[in-house]
Write a protein that holds these residues in place. Sequence first.
Motif, mmCIF file in Angstrom:
data_model
loop_
_atom_site.group_PDB
_atom_site.id
_atom_site.type_symbol
_atom_site.label_atom_id
_atom_site.label_comp_id
_atom_site.label_asym_id
_atom_site.label_seq_id
_atom_site.Cartn_x
_atom_site.Cartn_y
_atom_site.Cartn_z
ATOM 1 N N PHE A 44 9.408 4.645 -22.319
ATOM 2 C CA PHE A 44 9.446 5.695 -23.332
ATOM 3 C C PHE A 44 8.079 6.360 -23.444
ATOM 4 C CE2 PHE A 44 9.104 7.040 -27.847
ATOM 5 C CZ PHE A 44 10.106 8.000 -27.831
ATOM 6 N N ARG A 45 8.049 7.664 -23.223
ATOM 7 C CA ARG A 45 6.841 8.489 -23.302
ATOM 8 C C ARG A 45 5.741 8.056 -22.331
ATOM 9 N NH1 ARG A 45 6.710 12.546 -26.052
ATOM 10 N NH2 ARG A 45 4.483 12.581 -26.416
ATOM 11 N N GLU A 46 6.119 7.383 -21.268
ATOM 12 C CA GLU A 46 5.145 7.013 -20.243
ATOM 13 C C GLU A 46 4.700 8.282 -19.518
ATOM 14 O OE1 GLU A 46 4.680 3.860 -16.592
ATOM 15 O OE2 GLU A 46 6.650 4.710 -16.930
ATOM 16 N N LEU A 87 0.843 -1.190 0.000
ATOM 17 C CA LEU A 87 0.000 0.000 0.000
ATOM 18 C C LEU A 87 0.880 1.244 0.000
ATOM 19 C CD1 LEU A 87 -2.718 -1.058 2.593
ATOM 20 C CD2 LEU A 87 -2.833 -1.183 0.098
ATOM 21 N N VAL A 88 0.485 2.228 -0.801
ATOM 22 C CA VAL A 88 1.214 3.488 -0.897
ATOM 23 C C VAL A 88 0.208 4.628 -0.812
ATOM 24 C CG1 VAL A 88 3.126 2.505 -2.218
ATOM 25 C CG2 VAL A 88 1.149 3.415 -3.429
ATOM 26 N N MET A 89 0.709 5.835 -0.574
ATOM 27 C CA MET A 89 -0.186 6.971 -0.394
ATOM 28 C C MET A 89 0.011 8.002 -1.499
ATOM 29 S SD MET A 89 -0.894 9.206 3.027
ATOM 30 C CE MET A 89 -1.567 7.762 3.829
ATOM 31 N N VAL A 90 -1.118 8.510 -1.982
ATOM 32 C CA VAL A 90 -1.082 9.558 -3.000
ATOM 33 C C VAL A 90 -0.604 10.849 -2.345
ATOM 34 C CG1 VAL A 90 -2.468 10.970 -4.571
ATOM 35 C CG2 VAL A 90 -2.929 8.507 -4.368
ATOM 36 N N ILE A 91 0.427 11.428 -2.935
ATOM 37 C CA ILE A 91 0.934 12.723 -2.492
ATOM 38 C C ILE A 91 0.317 13.821 -3.349
ATOM 39 C CG2 ILE A 91 3.008 14.146 -2.176
ATOM 40 C CD1 ILE A 91 2.788 11.676 -0.275
ATOM 41 N N GLN A 92 0.299 13.582 -4.674
ATOM 42 C CA GLN A 92 -0.248 14.590 -5.586
ATOM 43 C C GLN A 92 -0.562 13.959 -6.939
ATOM 44 O OE1 GLN A 92 2.499 17.785 -6.358
ATOM 45 N NE2 GLN A 92 1.038 18.966 -7.545
ATOM 46 N N GLU A 93 -1.685 14.373 -7.527
ATOM 47 C CA GLU A 93 -1.983 14.035 -8.915
ATOM 48 C C GLU A 93 -1.641 15.270 -9.736
ATOM 49 O OE1 GLU A 93 -5.586 12.615 -11.876
ATOM 50 O OE2 GLU A 93 -5.946 12.637 -9.729
ATOM 51 N N LEU A 94 -0.756 15.117 -10.702
ATOM 52 C CA LEU A 94 -0.316 16.248 -11.507
ATOM 53 C C LEU A 94 -1.353 16.578 -12.579
ATOM 54 C CD1 LEU A 94 3.419 15.195 -12.017
ATOM 55 C CD2 LEU A 94 2.467 16.723 -10.280
ATOM 56 N N GLU A 95 -1.583 17.869 -12.805
ATOM 57 C CA GLU A 95 -2.518 18.282 -13.857
ATOM 58 C C GLU A 95 -1.960 17.962 -15.236
ATOM 59 O OE1 GLU A 95 -4.144 22.215 -13.552
ATOM 60 O OE2 GLU A 95 -4.255 22.076 -11.371
ATOM 61 N N GLU A 96 -0.679 18.189 -15.416
ATOM 62 C CA GLU A 96 -0.002 17.882 -16.676
ATOM 63 C C GLU A 96 1.024 16.783 -16.414
ATOM 64 O OE1 GLU A 96 -0.437 19.062 -19.822
ATOM 65 O OE2 GLU A 96 -2.196 20.104 -19.027
ATOM 66 N N PRO A 97 0.930 15.670 -17.127
ATOM 67 C CA PRO A 97 1.893 14.588 -16.889
ATOM 68 C C PRO A 97 3.300 14.974 -17.342
ATOM 69 C CG PRO A 97 0.509 14.059 -18.761
ATOM 70 C CD PRO A 97 -0.035 15.328 -18.167
ATOM 71 N N ILE A 98 4.268 14.403 -16.682
ATOM 72 C CA ILE A 98 5.657 14.531 -17.107
ATOM 73 C C ILE A 98 5.898 13.417 -18.116
ATOM 74 C CG2 ILE A 98 8.067 14.373 -16.376
ATOM 75 C CD1 ILE A 98 7.067 15.305 -13.568
ATOM 76 N N ILE A 99 6.364 13.782 -19.291
ATOM 77 C CA ILE A 99 6.650 12.798 -20.337
ATOM 78 C C ILE A 99 8.159 12.762 -20.523
ATOM 79 C CG2 ILE A 99 6.284 12.109 -22.736
ATOM 80 C CD1 ILE A 99 3.664 12.173 -21.243
ATOM 81 N N GLN A 100 8.764 11.634 -20.215
ATOM 82 C CA GLN A 100 10.209 11.515 -20.363
ATOM 83 C C GLN A 100 10.532 10.996 -21.755
ATOM 84 O OE1 GLN A 100 12.071 9.340 -17.238
ATOM 85 N NE2 GLN A 100 11.758 10.974 -15.777
ATOM 86 N N SER A 101 10.872 11.898 -22.647
ATOM 87 C CA SER A 101 11.178 11.490 -24.016
ATOM 88 C C SER A 101 12.665 11.188 -24.190
ATOM 89 C CB SER A 101 10.739 12.573 -24.999
ATOM 90 O OG SER A 101 11.371 13.794 -24.691
ATOM 91 N N GLU A 102 13.469 11.426 -23.141
ATOM 92 C CA GLU A 102 14.901 11.162 -23.254
ATOM 93 C C GLU A 102 15.202 9.670 -23.285
ATOM 94 O OE1 GLU A 102 14.095 12.860 -19.931
ATOM 95 O OE2 GLU A 102 13.536 14.439 -21.318
ATOM 96 N N ARG A 103 14.305 8.875 -22.757
ATOM 97 C CA ARG A 103 14.540 7.429 -22.722
ATOM 98 C C ARG A 103 14.472 6.848 -24.123
ATOM 99 N NH1 ARG A 103 14.429 4.574 -17.689
ATOM 100 N NH2 ARG A 103 13.902 5.978 -16.020
#
Length: 126
Positions: A99-101, A76-92
Amino acid sequence: MSELSEKNLEEVVMKIMSQTTEKGGNLTRNQPDDELSKLKQKVDTLLQPPPEFKTGDVVKWKKGLKNKKYPEEEQLVMVIQELEEPIIQSERDSGTPYFREPLDLILGVLDQDGDLMLYHYDKRRF
């Protein structure tokens, strides 16, 4: 992400299945229907609209959608924050599952020492 109709989803899954079995991949040739059923179920689960998460919500991985080392499968884990805009890591590299998760959920996880660690995740997996 574009929405897939039930028919389109089945066509995509069938194409993946035929390519995998033809190439002698991880699927066994005598149980493609079982593998197809499992794949379809997991894709359906991933594509379900996620609930709205609030700070303090307690969550765990959806069955079969764990793609990171932490948290453990049933931890079990706890939600700290839901981001309005997702972070997309395109460097992978495009050959990795990350990739683009879209990372749009920050969760608090207790590590082995009991320390609070914050990680970013794709909310569709919880």
